[in-house]
Design an enzyme around this catalytic site. Structure first.
Site, mmCIF file in Angstrom:
data_model
loop_
_atom_site.group_PDB
_atom_site.id
_atom_site.type_symbol
_atom_site.label_atom_id
_atom_site.label_comp_id
_atom_site.label_asym_id
_atom_site.label_seq_id
_atom_site.Cartn_x
_atom_site.Cartn_y
_atom_site.Cartn_z
ATOM 1 C CB SER A 151 23.974 -8.461 -23.805
ATOM 2 O OG SER A 151 24.967 -7.641 -24.313
ATOM 3 C CG ASN A 179 22.643 -11.475 -26.910
ATOM 4 O OD1 ASN A 179 23.580 -12.175 -27.283
ATOM 5 N ND2 ASN A 179 22.757 -10.177 -26.729
ATOM 6 C CG HIS A 195 21.348 -4.933 -26.955
ATOM 7 N ND1 HIS A 195 21.036 -6.152 -27.502
ATOM 8 C CD2 HIS A 195 22.624 -5.063 -26.506
ATOM 9 C CE1 HIS A 195 22.061 -6.969 -27.394
ATOM 10 N NE2 HIS A 195 23.037 -6.334 -26.801
ATOM 11 C CD GLU A 202 17.756 -6.997 -29.492
ATOM 12 O OE1 GLU A 202 17.268 -8.030 -29.955
ATOM 13 O OE2 GLU A 202 18.501 -7.008 -28.492
HETATM 14 N N1 LIG Z 1 30.810 -6.853 -26.471
HETATM 15 C C1 LIG Z 1 29.700 -6.919 -27.198
HETATM 16 O O1 LIG Z 1 29.710 -7.407 -28.332
HETATM 17 C C2 LIG Z 1 28.414 -6.339 -26.665
HETATM 18 C C3 LIG Z 1 27.348 -6.133 -27.560
HETATM 19 C C4 LIG Z 1 26.178 -5.534 -27.100
HETATM 20 C C5 LIG Z 1 26.069 -5.174 -25.768
HETATM 21 N N2 LIG Z 1 27.116 -5.402 -24.904
HETATM 22 C C6 LIG Z 1 26.948 -4.943 -23.516
HETATM 23 O O2 LIG Z 1 27.621 -3.695 -23.389
HETATM 24 C C7 LIG Z 1 28.159 -3.568 -22.069
HETATM 25 C C8 LIG Z 1 29.658 -3.362 -22.155
HETATM 26 O O3 LIG Z 1 30.239 -4.442 -22.852
HETATM 27 P P1 LIG Z 1 31.710 -4.328 -23.471
HETATM 28 O O4 LIG Z 1 31.883 -5.499 -24.339
HETATM 29 O O5 LIG Z 1 31.939 -2.963 -24.011
HETATM 30 O O6 LIG Z 1 32.581 -4.531 -22.147
HETATM 31 P P2 LIG Z 1 34.121 -4.184 -21.904
HETATM 32 O O7 LIG Z 1 34.579 -5.165 -20.882
HETATM 33 O O8 LIG Z 1 34.855 -4.055 -23.186
HETATM 34 O O9 LIG Z 1 34.035 -2.706 -21.260
HETATM 35 C C9 LIG Z 1 33.413 -2.443 -20.037
HETATM 36 C C10 LIG Z 1 34.027 -1.172 -19.498
HETATM 37 O O10 LIG Z 1 33.298 -0.748 -18.340
HETATM 38 C C11 LIG Z 1 34.224 -0.118 -17.472
HETATM 39 N N3 LIG Z 1 33.598 -0.069 -16.144
HETATM 40 C C12 LIG Z 1 33.394 -1.068 -15.282
HETATM 41 N N4 LIG Z 1 32.742 -0.601 -14.186
HETATM 42 C C13 LIG Z 1 32.544 0.724 -14.390
HETATM 43 C C14 LIG Z 1 31.909 1.755 -13.648
HETATM 44 N N5 LIG Z 1 31.351 1.526 -12.457
HETATM 45 N N6 LIG Z 1 31.883 3.009 -14.162
HETATM 46 C C15 LIG Z 1 32.428 3.266 -15.378
HETATM 47 N N7 LIG Z 1 33.054 2.329 -16.140
HETATM 48 C C16 LIG Z 1 33.092 1.073 -15.638
HETATM 49 C C17 LIG Z 1 35.468 -0.980 -17.547
HETATM 50 O O11 LIG Z 1 36.613 -0.251 -17.133
HETATM 51 C C18 LIG Z 1 35.492 -1.324 -19.043
HETATM 52 O O12 LIG Z 1 36.267 -0.401 -19.758
HETATM 53 C C19 LIG Z 1 27.738 -4.827 -21.320
HETATM 54 O O13 LIG Z 1 26.537 -4.580 -20.649
HETATM 55 C C20 LIG Z 1 27.533 -5.836 -22.451
HETATM 56 O O14 LIG Z 1 26.636 -6.874 -22.097
HETATM 57 C C21 LIG Z 1 28.283 -5.954 -25.336
#
Ligand SMILES: NC(=O)c1ccc[n+]([C@@H]2O[C@H](COP(=O)([O-])OP(=O)(O)OC[C@H]3O[C@@H](n4cnc5c(N)ncnc54)[C@H](O)[C@@H]3O)[C@@H](O)[C@H]2O)c1
Length: 290
Positions: free
Chosen positions: A125, A196, A146, A158
């Protein structure tokens, strides 16, 4: 290695990270016919992801949006694994923790086991796509893709191009977005991309009003929903995850030279420190009984 021609369509995809976003993106890929590998370091997270996808599909069956057979075929297309060696696909989407070194470390390992024409994309993000690519230190085909939360529902993606993004990579990811029935908008690699960056004051000002005692989260959400927003900022932050939302604020604030108006919220920092991360932990600004 940059590929010279983009595939016309993808039959398989790998998604790294099975949290809020990875889970939703994997469901979306499988529902659109792609064999999907979902990888996470945590077996517990993978089990939760499987349950979440099953429950979301069951909901669609109940609402008669899809047949029970379609739900079953979708589930059969998803393979959950903690074994990185199985993360081999023509397109790999990373959705792990928002941290440069974690993402770079993973991409380096993925580049070593995948074909030279594999397309790699990150769901980050707020991290710089160019900086990620430069640290991966291998000439992979790379861009940001994204998605928005909840990924199976939100149409927008995006498509973030950095200087290293080859036009064939962009083409391939545009085709992938079309296959997933998403609307892709091309963006350049700048802090927070578009959504964002524009949305940051929405969250930060709302929290500032609570910190100043002007209104409660309930009142602010109610006002904004009544004025036409689909969701108020507090409910939305709970859905996103307060840890994720805070990290995005911190990254954006730093990348833009720490302007006071974009300073992260002390109230949000305190909630994250206490482990109140929103829906995923059962409590954030609001409580979510199990
Ligand atoms: N939450 C949102 O609304 C949102 C929206 C768009 C983008 N994002 C982006 O998406 C990504 C994930 O966000 P999320 O909300 O799903 O996070 P989350 O915390 O729900 O999930 C992240 C996952 O990554 C896993 N993880 C950590 N290190 C790892 C590795 N080395 N190998 C494999 N798995 C690993 C963790 O176990 C966890 O399950 C981030 O980059 C975030 O910025 C989030």
């Amino acid at each position: 290695m940059e590929q010279m021609t983009a595939p016309t369509s993808f039959d398989a995809m790998a998604v790294c990270g099975a949290g809020t976003m990875g889970s939703g993106i994997a469901q979306c890929a499988a529902q659109h016919g792609l064999r999907t590998v979902v990888y996470d370091v945590s077996a517990g997270v993978l089990a939760k992801s499987k349950l979440a996808i099953e429950s979301s599909l069951a909901g669609q069956v109940r609402k008669q949006k899809i047949s029970a057979a379609a739900a079953e075929y979708t589930l059969q297309r998803v393979h959950f694994t903690t074994n990185l060696a199985q993360v081999v696909a023509p397109v790999v989407l990373e959705a792990i923790v928002e941290d440069y070194s974690a993402k770079v470390g993973l991409f380096r390992q993925l580049a070593a086991i995948n074909a030279s024409d594999t397309i790699f994309a990150t769901n980050t993000s707020s991290l710089s796509i160019q900086l990620l690519w430069a640290q991966i230190d291998r000439p992979i085909a790379f861009a940001g893709l994204h998605f928005f939360n909840p990924a199976p529902v939100m149409k927008l993606v995006e498509l973030v191009q950095c200087d290293a993004t080859h036009p064939t990579t962009t083409d391939a990811l545009l085709r992938l977005a079309a296959q997933l029935q998403k609307t892709a908008v091309l963006c350049t690699d700048s802090p927070g991309f578009v959504v964002n960056r524009v949305a940051r004051p929405y969250y930060l000002e709302a929290m500032r009003l609570v910190e100043l005692g002007v209104a409660t989260p309930e009142q602010i959400d109610a006002v904004l929903v009544a004025s036409g927003f689909k969701m108020g900022p507090f409910k939305l932050m709970d859905l996103i995850g307060l840890d994720v939302n805070l990290t995005v604020s911190e990254q954006l604030w730093s990348a833009l030279g720490k302007p006071p108006r974009l300073a992260p919220s002390a109230m949000q920092q305190a909630l994250v420190q206490q482990g109140h991360l929103g829906r995923k932990t059962g409590r954030g600004f609001f409580a979510y009984p199990a």
